[in-house]
Design a protein around this motif. Structure first.
Motif, PDB file in Angstrom:
ATOM      1  N   ALA A 285      40.286  63.968  35.705  1.00  0.00           N
ATOM      2  CA  ALA A 285      41.437  64.412  36.176  1.00  0.00           C
ATOM      3  C   ALA A 285      41.960  63.717  37.464  1.00  0.00           C
ATOM      4  CB  ALA A 285      41.862  65.864  36.397  1.00  0.00           C
ATOM      5  N   ALA A 286      40.801  63.487  38.478  1.00  0.00           N
ATOM      6  CA  ALA A 286      41.151  62.948  39.652  1.00  0.00           C
ATOM      7  C   ALA A 286      41.112  61.344  39.455  1.00  0.00           C
ATOM      8  CB  ALA A 286      39.882  63.120  40.598  1.00  0.00           C
ATOM      9  N   LEU A 287      40.646  60.668  38.655  1.00  0.00           N
ATOM     10  CA  LEU A 287      40.653  59.370  38.231  1.00  0.00           C
ATOM     11  C   LEU A 287      42.070  59.195  37.933  1.00  0.00           C
ATOM     12  CD1 LEU A 287      37.179  58.592  36.738  1.00  0.00           C
ATOM     13  CD2 LEU A 287      38.166  57.794  39.016  1.00  0.00           C
ATOM     14  N   ARG A 288      42.689  59.938  36.922  1.00  0.00           N
ATOM     15  CA  ARG A 288      43.813  59.744  36.466  1.00  0.00           C
ATOM     16  C   ARG A 288      44.768  59.906  37.439  1.00  0.00           C
ATOM     17  NH1 ARG A 288      42.803  63.364  30.679  1.00  0.00           N
ATOM     18  NH2 ARG A 288      41.989  61.420  29.427  1.00  0.00           N
ATOM     19  N   ARG A 289      44.664  60.882  38.191  1.00  0.00           N
ATOM     20  CA  ARG A 289      45.704  60.982  39.375  1.00  0.00           C
ATOM     21  C   ARG A 289      45.664  59.768  40.205  1.00  0.00           C
ATOM     22  NH1 ARG A 289      43.818  66.089  39.686  1.00  0.00           N
ATOM     23  NH2 ARG A 289      42.473  65.618  41.306  1.00  0.00           N
ATOM     24  N   ALA A 290      44.445  58.991  40.301  1.00  0.00           N
ATOM     25  CA  ALA A 290      44.424  57.951  41.388  1.00  0.00           C
ATOM     26  C   ALA A 290      45.083  56.750  40.766  1.00  0.00           C
ATOM     27  CB  ALA A 290      42.877  57.412  41.503  1.00  0.00           C
ATOM     28  N   CYS A 291      45.107  56.321  39.518  1.00  0.00           N
ATOM     29  CA  CYS A 291      45.637  55.113  38.897  1.00  0.00           C
ATOM     30  C   CYS A 291      46.452  55.183  37.627  1.00  0.00           C
ATOM     31  CB  CYS A 291      44.624  53.872  38.926  1.00  0.00           C
ATOM     32  SG  CYS A 291      43.264  54.410  37.850  1.00  0.00           S
ATOM     33  N   GLY A 292      46.911  56.594  37.419  1.00  0.00           N
ATOM     34  CA  GLY A 292      47.661  56.668  36.258  1.00  0.00           C
ATOM     35  C   GLY A 292      46.824  57.108  34.973  1.00  0.00           C
ATOM     36  N   ALA A 293      47.092  58.108  34.289  1.00  0.00           N
ATOM     37  CA  ALA A 293      46.140  58.341  32.924  1.00  0.00           C
ATOM     38  C   ALA A 293      46.005  57.139  32.161  1.00  0.00           C
ATOM     39  CB  ALA A 293      46.763  59.685  32.421  1.00  0.00           C
ATOM     40  N   GLU A 294      47.019  56.455  32.078  1.00  0.00           N
ATOM     41  CA  GLU A 294      47.205  55.102  30.844  1.00  0.00           C
ATOM     42  C   GLU A 294      46.214  54.108  31.418  1.00  0.00           C
ATOM     43  OE1 GLU A 294      49.586  56.127  32.800  1.00  0.00           O
ATOM     44  OE2 GLU A 294      50.953  54.693  33.392  1.00  0.00           O
ATOM     45  N   HIS A 295      45.691  54.067  32.786  1.00  0.00           N
ATOM     46  CA  HIS A 295      44.912  53.111  33.187  1.00  0.00           C
ATOM     47  C   HIS A 295      43.224  53.623  33.430  1.00  0.00           C
ATOM     48  CE1 HIS A 295      48.376  50.447  33.394  1.00  0.00           C
ATOM     49  NE2 HIS A 295      49.124  51.458  34.238  1.00  0.00           N
ATOM     50  N   VAL A 296      43.113  54.633  32.640  1.00  0.00           N
ATOM     51  CA  VAL A 296      41.708  55.103  32.791  1.00  0.00           C
ATOM     52  C   VAL A 296      41.086  55.279  31.413  1.00  0.00           C
ATOM     53  CG1 VAL A 296      40.197  57.288  33.480  1.00  0.00           C
ATOM     54  CG2 VAL A 296      42.152  56.649  34.670  1.00  0.00           C
TER      55      VAL A 296
ATOM     56  N   PHE B 110      41.477  50.897  35.600  1.00  0.00           N
ATOM     57  CA  PHE B 110      42.007  49.685  35.996  1.00  0.00           C
ATOM     58  C   PHE B 110      43.326  49.848  36.869  1.00  0.00           C
ATOM     59  CE2 PHE B 110      40.837  49.595  31.516  1.00  0.00           C
ATOM     60  CZ  PHE B 110      40.168  48.223  31.287  1.00  0.00           C
ATOM     61  N   PRO B 111      42.826  49.929  38.350  1.00  0.00           N
ATOM     62  CA  PRO B 111      43.971  50.374  39.232  1.00  0.00           C
ATOM     63  C   PRO B 111      44.838  49.100  39.871  1.00  0.00           C
ATOM     64  CG  PRO B 111      41.641  49.881  40.365  1.00  0.00           C
ATOM     65  CD  PRO B 111      41.529  50.015  38.974  1.00  0.00           C
ATOM     66  N   ASP B 112      45.825  49.352  40.179  1.00  0.00           N
ATOM     67  CA  ASP B 112      46.872  48.242  40.510  1.00  0.00           C
ATOM     68  C   ASP B 112      47.166  48.272  42.034  1.00  0.00           C
ATOM     69  OD1 ASP B 112      48.416  45.908  40.827  1.00  0.00           O
ATOM     70  OD2 ASP B 112      50.083  46.659  39.265  1.00  0.00           O
ATOM     71  N   GLY B 113      46.634  47.679  42.942  1.00  0.00           N
ATOM     72  CA  GLY B 113      47.216  47.616  44.398  1.00  0.00           C
ATOM     73  C   GLY B 113      45.889  48.389  45.190  1.00  0.00           C
ATOM     74  N   ASP B 114      46.001  48.200  46.681  1.00  0.00           N
ATOM     75  CA  ASP B 114      45.107  48.661  47.389  1.00  0.00           C
ATOM     76  C   ASP B 114      45.090  50.168  47.595  1.00  0.00           C
ATOM     77  OD1 ASP B 114      44.497  46.198  48.214  1.00  0.00           O
ATOM     78  OD2 ASP B 114      45.484  46.076  49.904  1.00  0.00           O
ATOM     79  N   GLU B 115      46.332  50.627  47.429  1.00  0.00           N
ATOM     80  CA  GLU B 115      46.237  52.283  47.362  1.00  0.00           C
ATOM     81  C   GLU B 115      45.645  52.780  46.171  1.00  0.00           C
ATOM     82  OE1 GLU B 115      48.983  50.202  48.049  1.00  0.00           O
ATOM     83  OE2 GLU B 115      49.033  50.739  50.276  1.00  0.00           O
ATOM     84  N   GLU B 116      45.913  52.309  45.111  1.00  0.00           N
ATOM     85  CA  GLU B 116      45.102  52.767  44.117  1.00  0.00           C
ATOM     86  C   GLU B 116      43.678  52.750  44.071  1.00  0.00           C
ATOM     87  OE1 GLU B 116      49.002  52.732  40.767  1.00  0.00           O
ATOM     88  OE2 GLU B 116      47.106  52.036  40.026  1.00  0.00           O
TER      89      GLU B 116
ATOM     90  N   ALA C  59      42.148  55.200  46.221  1.00  0.00           N
ATOM     91  CA  ALA C  59      42.220  56.395  45.712  1.00  0.00           C
ATOM     92  C   ALA C  59      41.130  56.710  44.438  1.00  0.00           C
ATOM     93  CB  ALA C  59      43.919  56.522  44.860  1.00  0.00           C
ATOM     94  N   VAL C  60      40.944  55.283  44.067  1.00  0.00           N
ATOM     95  CA  VAL C  60      39.826  55.619  43.122  1.00  0.00           C
ATOM     96  C   VAL C  60      38.439  55.713  43.586  1.00  0.00           C
ATOM     97  CG1 VAL C  60      38.267  54.224  41.334  1.00  0.00           C
ATOM     98  CG2 VAL C  60      40.821  54.265  41.167  1.00  0.00           C
ATOM     99  N   LEU C  61      38.339  55.095  44.585  1.00  0.00           N
ATOM    100  CA  LEU C  61      36.961  55.189  45.511  1.00  0.00           C
ATOM    101  C   LEU C  61      36.839  56.646  46.105  1.00  0.00           C
ATOM    102  CD1 LEU C  61      36.741  51.789  47.413  1.00  0.00           C
ATOM    103  CD2 LEU C  61      35.934  52.411  45.062  1.00  0.00           C
ATOM    104  N   ALA C  62      37.864  57.118  46.724  1.00  0.00           N
ATOM    105  CA  ALA C  62      37.913  58.650  47.196  1.00  0.00           C
ATOM    106  C   ALA C  62      37.527  59.554  46.124  1.00  0.00           C
ATOM    107  CB  ALA C  62      39.127  58.831  47.964  1.00  0.00           C
ATOM    108  N   ALA C  63      38.125  59.281  44.979  1.00  0.00           N
ATOM    109  CA  ALA C  63      37.738  60.337  43.959  1.00  0.00           C
ATOM    110  C   ALA C  63      36.364  60.014  43.591  1.00  0.00           C
ATOM    111  CB  ALA C  63      38.636  59.987  42.297  1.00  0.00           C
ATOM    112  N   CYS C  64      35.834  58.788  43.331  1.00  0.00           N
ATOM    113  CA  CYS C  64      34.501  58.754  42.929  1.00  0.00           C
ATOM    114  C   CYS C  64      33.596  59.283  44.091  1.00  0.00           C
ATOM    115  CB  CYS C  64      34.123  57.172  43.097  1.00  0.00           C
ATOM    116  SG  CYS C  64      34.965  56.448  41.188  1.00  0.00           S
TER     117      CYS C  64
END
Ligand SMILES: Cc1cc2nc3c(=O)[nH]c(=O)nc-3n(C[C@H](O)[C@H](O)[C@H](O)COP(=O)(O)OP(=O)(O)OC[C@H]3O[C@@H](n4cnc5c(N)ncnc54)[C@H](O)[C@@H]3O)c2cc1C
Length: 575
Positions: free
Chosen positions: A73-84, A120-126, A129-134
């Protein structure tokens, strides 16, 4: 300026190279020649990949109902569910790189190391956020560009983590800005070679960086591995073309390098980020030095009486030629590779061979050159280089061999898939050394490979070339062909270990451009010293305190050090 590039991605087949629709089958006579030379039985193909449905994966730890539900769920919040994605195909496609052992494993149905999820994040912020979730959920992260690593750079590492996530930069593929006056361009790191060149060509520029993996590999991958392209003798390696990079690290964003032509602001931190192989953070964008597209390509080929004579000719070209005359592409094959190239290229091998014999060349070594620039400049460079090459024993054989090489230069990797299917082992490895040590290194590594293949009861073809020329030395690239043994992974490990040992014993580098990954990590300490490893570990501790970034790559596990340096006092390992 922000230009969205339509990504030109050739679909990568899960068990081999690129788009199999582009593969050109090996000619019947070349195949028969190989099989008889290598002692491979002339039977129908028997080593093809298993069916996709037979490929085995470990169950993903990141499911909606399992213990990894919160992390998912944290990964999905980080870059959108369709990109996990936790889908089977996405996981198989990210299970590893494109070395021969990688392909052997996947062709045999082993994708057990596949990541639990691909994001599949898009952009620095995403990315941040992925790294923070991991970090929060203790998931190991593997940055993934084109996945063309041949040294185990993108294999997920599970031990000590709750799961593994591969971070694919495929959505980050834009040209962000271009400065035609300073000749620099800033790109997102997930842009692949052809899209990058197409974006620059619209403005009349090129990066001039063409590794053989160009169609699949990305800018971030180039920089993370310090890649070298086929024209790097002229344009420079990726680590020479870069002026700055932006990284997202678990400790925060980091701009390494300054867009200035030179700086004396302390040690060069840009080159700590470049070559970091995903263990410090994710390169999300980079500013590169670019050049105007050359208006003309001039080709030339010369044959030398031996590989050593050809090497000496390249040295003279570098040391005694006018610096501006050095060809952008500079390749010299040894006699075995020359024979193989001429045969595969459908050249009138026997006519050329007999012509060269009349010129005293029994075992010719062919050198190919491409000069780029204005018509007048390239003509002048070729003319002046001709004098040096002829004085070193070179016999000109016309432009066609270099043109043929240029035409077919990206089709070679497809051959490996066919050869493996037909029971022929093929793998490459590379190094670089000084001019003074070239011949000895060449001989020692070749002999080590021959010996390792003989130990398995086979007889190899070992083909060698030089493809990057520097003031103080050059690269050496070896291709080994042999009959596939019963246990091809053990065969590969034996050959690789023997060649790596010979490279280190010859005082050469363990890698000129393929990088360290997991395969070369046991040799890194011998190359950079125990203190060097400690420096890398302490930088990693600063940027990646939880240790989630590409664990196992580049920085060797303490037990994996091939030769501990007893004179250096090491502190307790904390990697
Ligand atoms: C057929 C073939 C031919 C090749 N020819 C050449 C050649 O001519 N010259 C050459 O130098 N190499 C060559 N290679 C090796 C490989 O293509 C290069 O190492 C290339 O630079 C890898 O780029 P990639 O985008 O595929 O990176 P990947 O394989 O995806 O990753 C390689 C490493 O870099 C890390 N990484 C990737 N992207 C990032 C990022 N954005 N931020 C942080 N870390 C990242 C990964 O975690 C991994 O450790 C070849 C490989 C193959 C299979």
């Amino acid at each position: 300026m922000e230009t969205q590039i339509t990504r030109e991605v050739a679909p990568s087949v899960w068990h081999g190279w690129g788009d199999p629709g582009h593969a050109r089958p090996l000619g019947t006579s070349a195949l028969a020649f190989l099989k008889s030379g290598l002692g491979v039985p002339d039977v129908e193909p028997r080593h093809g990949p298993v069916g996709l449905d037979q490929v085995q994966l470990s169950p993903s730890t990141l499911t909606e109902s399992g213990p990894g539900a919160e992390a998912l769920a944290a990964l999905r919040r980080a870059c959108g569910a369709e990109h996990v994605s936790t889908e089977r195909m996405a996981r198989i496609l990210h299970a590893g790189g494109k070395s021969t052992p990688d392909l052997l494993r996947r062709r045999g149905g082993d994708a057990l190391d596949a990541p639990d999820a691909v994001v599949f994040p898009d952009g620095d912020e995403e990315v941040r956020a992925v790294l923070a979730a991991c970090a929060q959920h203790r998931l190991a992260v593997t940055p993934f560009g084109g996945g063309t690593s041949v040294v185990g750079g993108v294999e997920p590492h599970r031990e000590g983590f709750t799961g593994t996530v591969t971070l694919d930069l495929g959505r980050m593929d834009r040209l962000l800005s271009l400065d035609p006056v300073s000749r620099t361009a800033t790109f997102e790191a997930g842009i692949r070679g052809p899209a990058l060149e197409a974006a620059l060509a619209q403005h009349g520029f090129t990066l001039g960086h063409l590794p053989q993996s160009h169609q699949q590999a990305t800018l971030g991958g180039y920089l993370a591995t310090r890649s070298a392209g086929q024209a790097s003798t002229g344009y420079g390696r990726s680590d020479e073309l870069v002026s700055s990079v932006h990284l997202e690290t678990p400790a925060g964003p980091w701009d390494a390098g300054r867009d200035a032509p030179g700086t004396a602001a302390g040690p060069d931190l840009l080159h700590l980020a470049v070559g970091s192989e995903g263990v410090l953070g994710v390169i999300t964008s980079a500013t590169m030095r670019i050049a105007p597209v050359a208006e003309h390509h001039a080709h030339g080929a010369w044959s030398f009486p031996s590989f050593a004579a050809g090497v000496e000719a390249l040295r003279l070209l570098r040391h005694e030629g006018h610096p501006g005359d050095l060809p952008q592409v500079c390749r010299l094959s040894d006699a075995d590779e020359t024979f193989s190239t001429l045969r595969q290229g459908g050249w009138k091998t026997s006519a050329l061979a007999s012509y060269l014999r009349t010129r005293g060349q029994q075992t010719p070594a062919l050198a190919l050159f491409v000069w780029e620039g204005s018509a007048e400049d390239t003509r002048r460079s070729r003319r002046r280089s001709t004098r040096i090459l002829q004085s070193a024993g070179g016999v000109p054989v016309g432009p066609l061999p270099a043109k043929a090489w240029e035409h077919g230069r990206f089709s070679g990797p497809y051959l490996r898939d066919e050869l493996l299917t037909r029971g022929i082992y093929v793998e490459t490895l590379e190094t670089a050394t000084t001019w003074a040590r070239m011949d000895q290194t060449y001989r020692q590594v070749r002999e080590a490979i021959h010996g390792a293949v003989r130990d398995g009861g086979g007889t190899p073809f070992v083909l060698t070339h030089v493809s990057h020329v520097y003031p103080d030395g050059a690269s050496l690239y070896f291709t080994t062909l042999a009959g596939l043994e019963q246990d091809p992974l053990a065969q590969n490990a034996r050959i690789k270990a023997a060649a790596s040992r010979a490279i280190m014993d010859a005082g050469a580098t363990i890698t000129h451009h393929h990088a360290i990954g997991r395969d070369h990590a046991p040799y890194l300490q011998e190359e950079i010293g125990a203190l060097g490893i400690q420096v890398l570990r302490s930088v990693k501790d600063t940027l990646d305190p939880v240790g989630i970034m590409n664990p196992g790559a580049l920085i060797p596990a303490p037990s994996a050090n091939a030769n501990a340096n007893a004179n250096v006092h090491t502190t307790e390992d904390n990697a």
